[in-house]
Scaffold this active site. Structure first.
Site, PDB file in Angstrom:
ATOM      1  CG  HIS A  18      -1.933   0.846   1.284  1.00  0.00           C
ATOM      2  ND1 HIS A  18      -3.145   1.151   0.461  1.00  0.00           N
ATOM      3  CD2 HIS A  18      -2.231   2.112   1.964  1.00  0.00           C
ATOM      4  CE1 HIS A  18      -3.874   1.861   0.579  1.00  0.00           C
ATOM      5  NE2 HIS A  18      -3.240   2.677   1.515  1.00  0.00           N
ATOM      6  CG  HIS A  68     -10.449   3.843   1.673  1.00  0.00           C
ATOM      7  ND1 HIS A  68     -11.142   4.162   2.810  1.00  0.00           N
ATOM      8  CD2 HIS A  68      -9.157   3.803   2.130  1.00  0.00           C
ATOM      9  CE1 HIS A  68      -9.931   4.490   3.855  1.00  0.00           C
ATOM     10  NE2 HIS A  68      -8.964   4.437   3.248  1.00  0.00           N
TER      11      HIS A  68
END
Lengths: 751, 225
Positions: A53, A99
């Site tokens: 990430h 998200h």
């Protein structure tokens, strides 16, 4: 985490390294650079810094090939958001963020904090956000779980965006079974910045002061980046407490006051504010390491000074907390109190937590003890991941028999209009405030969104944007998928009258350890680059979401690779923005198209997938990027000439679907057309998805100008029919019925 | 009297700049009007502002209840006296919620009948004149304004005896309000109080292709100046 350490007979720190996600190779690299074993806090930090990430370790080698430079670019990828020029005084900041994982675990908060995060990215650059767009993919909407996810995600976006007072003016909702175990929630935001007051994260200098702004820090979201966003799901275990507690909780009111306070600081104390970054994934860890490394400076932080809202927090918890609505700022020594005064006025915390130096070391103390002492420049990049070579599975060209059967056209049309990817999303968009800010010229439901950003010098200036992804194209051929998405977005901007300038990409793929995922990345980037060259629209920001994979019955299943591109353009005069619904009775409807061979059947159209699923369409529809440039120029010229009453692209569902949707204004016009003389296969003509086609509505007395335009840009034109007062939809010889019936079908899906 | 037209800014206000943009546009044509952004912590004195707008948004996060905290802010501390002395107050959306909390207007707002936030552009009928916003001539006209709210369902309880007249009604009731009431008005001393859920400030600019909100602001200019 801590259980792992106490396992007998194992080196506890080595055990922790595995628990925070480090591979053997990464562990060895860390020991090599440090020359010693890391402390627990250091290891926790490295775990998130080198997570997928934060480090992009599995996608970097492709992303760095993306073309990011161009004449309008003020800031490319790497900062909080990309920036392009709007006019001589102002810039446009924009970015898309995913998200996905948090939203699958906890849809409302997951989606809400996604909005919060992307808005912080925008105002961290010094820009005031003026628009949001949301690009969503759910699983099969007949599943109760996905109805729940849909409702939660929409509710979360609405809650956060509405409270912030930033209109959601665009978006796309789709569904498909490849997302059954892994939904996509990508949020786009755009803001306006004064070109003389742009702020960055890489401009800190030694001898300055480090401050934390905004909300207090709690234990929420710890390990969100490493264990939630960078790992796959296992079917049936996605709602474990382990994962739920990784999801951050947002408070839009806190963000609103943080935004106003930050923008006021930037306005009044611009020369004292050296650098700033929002605290997103991995909070204090990523913001301190990135700011120090990018600015090439050292930093000393006293963790005891971070304002907290829970007692007894440990150093690693402070470092990994993903409490929302916080910023890290580097300011000139002596100006701290001035910043605090503005922050306090807005009810925000502002605390000095450390200082910068010229050591290139990141040092942190907690209760007087040194807990972190890292040579930060040397540790910013994770060692290259061991990844498979990209390989896209060969598509077997199937020997299929073209079906003789042609389905009943009216039934096809009705069914396509109720497909979730085509059906009306009006009820969804009614939950978003689309007009706050008094700048929305075109909101959701138009070919592209248009915002009015007039200034004294340019009173009618506008920004337009369009976001697109057709996952079925990507799944068939990711390079084609990327090109088609870019072409469609640029075409939509041209339809409303805006010229495309740049874009942001939201890449969503499966497990990076699969050769197919690597190929999806590689081919997507190649496709984007081809489009960037064709349209002169560089990529200025973006996001990659990996591990969109679910293990179901022991079998890992990746999502279809899905890259949303949001293309941003500018128009001189929003009063000339062209609507996409038919405007007046009696006007003529024409098709403007790029010449070329369209007789491919069954290409990957919605019609082919729905009605001939056994054929497994393997042929990409027609697409010609060079032709698309001509089409773009032709449409912009038509706009200059005020030729178009309305204009829309032909996309999912094909020509008949686009014509029907154009009738769905409040006035409910009808359409009377005749295609009985055509040589093509009729279902292909009505429902095929060849790219590069646009429907124009013109006043009959301007026909000759349109013909001239077609000839000038080497485009084919053909008359399709007329707009009628009678609310009947007819394409002769065989398709005919009531507009109201079609409208009801189209409106029946999302309530 | 001064020509200062104020928009009160609470933490969480998000339509403050939209109204200010309207005032700035008006002041180009009528330089007497001086638009002011008034901070919530500063008391408003009598006879300083001619027009006071309580803008839409989520003042103080709408914690507790929409408008409940704004009511006790320093800015609104002696709102009643300020109005009686001659100020014309308009509360839009969250501003309407605040006015109801002050009890200067009767009634209360509950969650929309659909239980969902509603954003749309709706048709409204002007039911009555309301100085300085609507004139006798406007009575009966239908205008289209955007709405964007979750708590816009206006109700009156049996004990609500406060003075008011409904001046704006929805043509098609979107949220369950009693009698389709979208806006209520009363005079108070030399001033007036007007609360409404729709957003006339979002229907002002020609570039946005919706200008039905122009008369409300134009009337105020012509009636007051």
């Amino acid at each position: 985490m801590s259980q792992a350490i106490s396992k007998e007979g194992l080196d506890p720190i080595r055990e922790l390294a595995a628990a925070v996600g480090l591979s053997d190779k990464e562990w060895n690299h860390l020991i090599f650079v440090l020359g010693r074993h890391p402390s627990e806090s250091e290891l926790q930090m490295i775990g998130v810094m080198w997570s997928e990430h934060c480090s992009y370790k599995s996608s970097k080698r492709y992303l760095k090939k993306l073309i990011t430079k161009g004449k309008y670019v003020l800031e490319g990828p790497g900062e909080n958001a990309g920036l392009i020029a709007l006019d001589a005084e102002r810039g446009i900041a924009f970015k898309i963020e995913s998200h996905n994982h948090p939203s699958f675990v906890e849809p409302f908060q997951g989606a809400a904090t996604g909005v919060g995060g992307i808005l912080r990215d925008i105002f961290t650059m010094g820009a005031r956000p003026i628009a949001l767009g949301d690009y969503l993919r759910f699983g099969d909407l007949n599943l109760e779980k996905h109805q729940y996810l849909l409702d939660g995600v929409i509710g979360g976006i609405a809650h956060y965006g509405n409270c912030m007072g930033i209109p959601v003016v665009a978006g796309h909702v789709g569904s498909g079974s490849s997302y059954n175990g892994n939904i996509l929630v990508n949020v786009f935001a755009l803001g306006i910045v004064d070109r003389n007051k742009i702020f960055r994260s890489n401009t800190g200098k030694p001898g300055q002061v480090v401050m934390v702004w905004g909300a207090k820090t709690g234990r929420d979201g710890i390990h969100g980046a490493s264990l939630l966003a960078s790992a796959d799901f296992e079917s049936g275990k996605t709602e474990t407490k382990e994962q739920k507690i990784r999801v951050q909780v947002g408070d839009p009111f806190k963000e609103k006051v943080l935004m106003e306070a930050t923008l006021e600081c930037m306005q009044s104390l611009s020369s004292d504010l050296a650098a700033i970054q929002d605290m997103g994934a991995a909070g204090l860890t990523s913001s301190t390491t990135e700011m120090a490394a990018k600015s090439k400076i050292g930093m000393k932080i006293d963790l005891s000074k971070v304002p907290v809202r829970e007692t007894g927090m440990k150093a690693f918890e402070l470092l990994l907390s993903e409490s929302q609505e916080r910023m890290l700022a580097i300011v000139e020594k002596g100006s701290e109190e001035k910043f605090k005064a503005i922050l306090n006025k807005w009810g925000c915390e502002g605390e000095v937590v450390g200082e910068t130096d010229d050591s290139e070391l990141l040092r942190m103390t907690f209760d007087g003890q040194t807990v972190v002492d890292l040579p930060i420049q040397k540790l910013m990049d994770a060692p290259p991941a061991d990844l498979p070579e990209p390989e896209w599975p060969a598509v077997q060209s199937q020997a299929y028999k073209i079906p003789d059967e042609i389905k009943k056209e009216w039934e096809v049309l009705e069914k396509l209009l109720c497909h979730p990817s085509v059906a009306s999303k009006k009820e969804i968009f009614k939950r978003y405030d689309t007009t706050v800010g008094a700048a929305t010229v075109f909101g959701p439901g138009q070919e592209a969104s248009v915002l009015w950003v007039g200034s004294k010098e340019h009173p009618h200036l506008g920004i337009a944007f369009k976001g697109v992804a057709d996952e079925n194209f990507y799944q068939l051929n990711p390079r084609f998928g990327a090109k088609a998405a870019m072409a469609k977005a640029v075409r939509s901007l041209s339809c409303v009258g805006a010229r495309a300038r740049a874009f942001t990409d939201g890449i969503n793929v499966g497990n990076p350890k699969n050769a197919k995922t690597q190929a999806a990345l590689s081919e997507t980037v190649e496709g984007l680059n081809e489009a960037i060259i064709a349209f002169e629209t560089p990529c200025v920001s973006g996001n990659v979401s990996m591990y969109n994979q679910t293990v179901s019955d022991g079998v890992p299943r990746d999502i279809y690779p899905t890259t949303f591109v949001v293309v941003v353009g500018v128009m001189d005069d929003v009063r000339k923005a062209v609507p996409s619904l038919f405007q007046s009775e009696g006007s003529e409807i024409w098709l403007l198209e790029i010449p070329g061979n369209r007789e491919l059947f069954p290409e990957a159209s919605l019609y082919a997938r729905e009605f001939f699923p056994e054929l497994k369409p393997s042929v990409c529809p027609f697409l010609d990027l060079e032709g698309e440039q001509r089409l773009q120029n032709a449409l912009l010229k038509a706009n200059d000439l005020n030729l178009m009453l309305s204009c829309r692209d032909v996309s999912t569902g094909g020509l008949a679907v686009s014509l029907a949707k154009a009738c769905f204004s409040e006035k409910r016009f009808g359409f009377e057309g005749d295609l009985s003389k055509t040589q093509s296969r009729r279902d292909q003509l009505l429902f095929g998805e060849a790219q590069g086609r646009v429907i124009l509505e013109i006043n009959p007395n301007r026909r000759s100008e349109l013909m001239k335009l077609g000839a000038e840009f080497n485009l084919q034109i053909r008359k399709l029919g007329n707009v009628t007062q009678d609310p009947t939809f007819r394409i002769r010889p065989t398709l005919s019925g009531s507009i109201e019936t079609l409208f009801q079908a189209w409106s029946s899906v999302f309530k | 009297m001064s020509r200062h037209w104020a928009v009160v800014q609470f933490p969480g206000s998000n339509c403050d700049h939209d109204v200010l943009k309207v005032f700035q546009s008006l002041s180009k044509k009528y330089p007497e009007i001086e638009p002011v952004l008034h901070w919530h912590e500063d008391p408003i004195e009598k006879n300083v502002y001619e027009v006071i707008i309580l803008p839409g948004g989520f003042s103080y996060g709408d914690y507790l209840r929409a408008g409940a905290i704004a009511k006790i802010s320093q800015a609104l501390n002696n709102l009643e006296e300020v109005i009686e002395a001659g100020a014309h107050v308009m509360g839009i959306c969250n501003g309407f919620q605040i006015l109801l909390e002050t009890r200067l207007l009767p009634g209360y707002l509950q969650v929309n009948k659909s239980l969902k936030f509603i954003s749309d552009t709706v048709s409204l009928k002007i039911e009555d004149e309301a100085f300085p916003w609507f004139t006798k001539k406007n009575k009966g006209e239908v205008v289209r304004y955007p709405i964007a709210h979750r708590f816009g369902n206006y109700q009156l309880s049996k004990i609500d005896k406060g003075e008011m007249k409904p001046v704006l009604k929805y043509q098609e009731n979107p949220n369950g309000s009693i009698d389709g009431i979208a806006g209520v008005y009363r005079t108070l001393g030399k001033g007036s109080v007007f609360g409404l859920m729709p957003h006339p400030e979002r229907a002002f600019f020609e570039d946005l292709r919706l200008t039905d909100g122009q008369p409300i602001w134009q009337n105020a200019v012509e009636n007051l100046i």
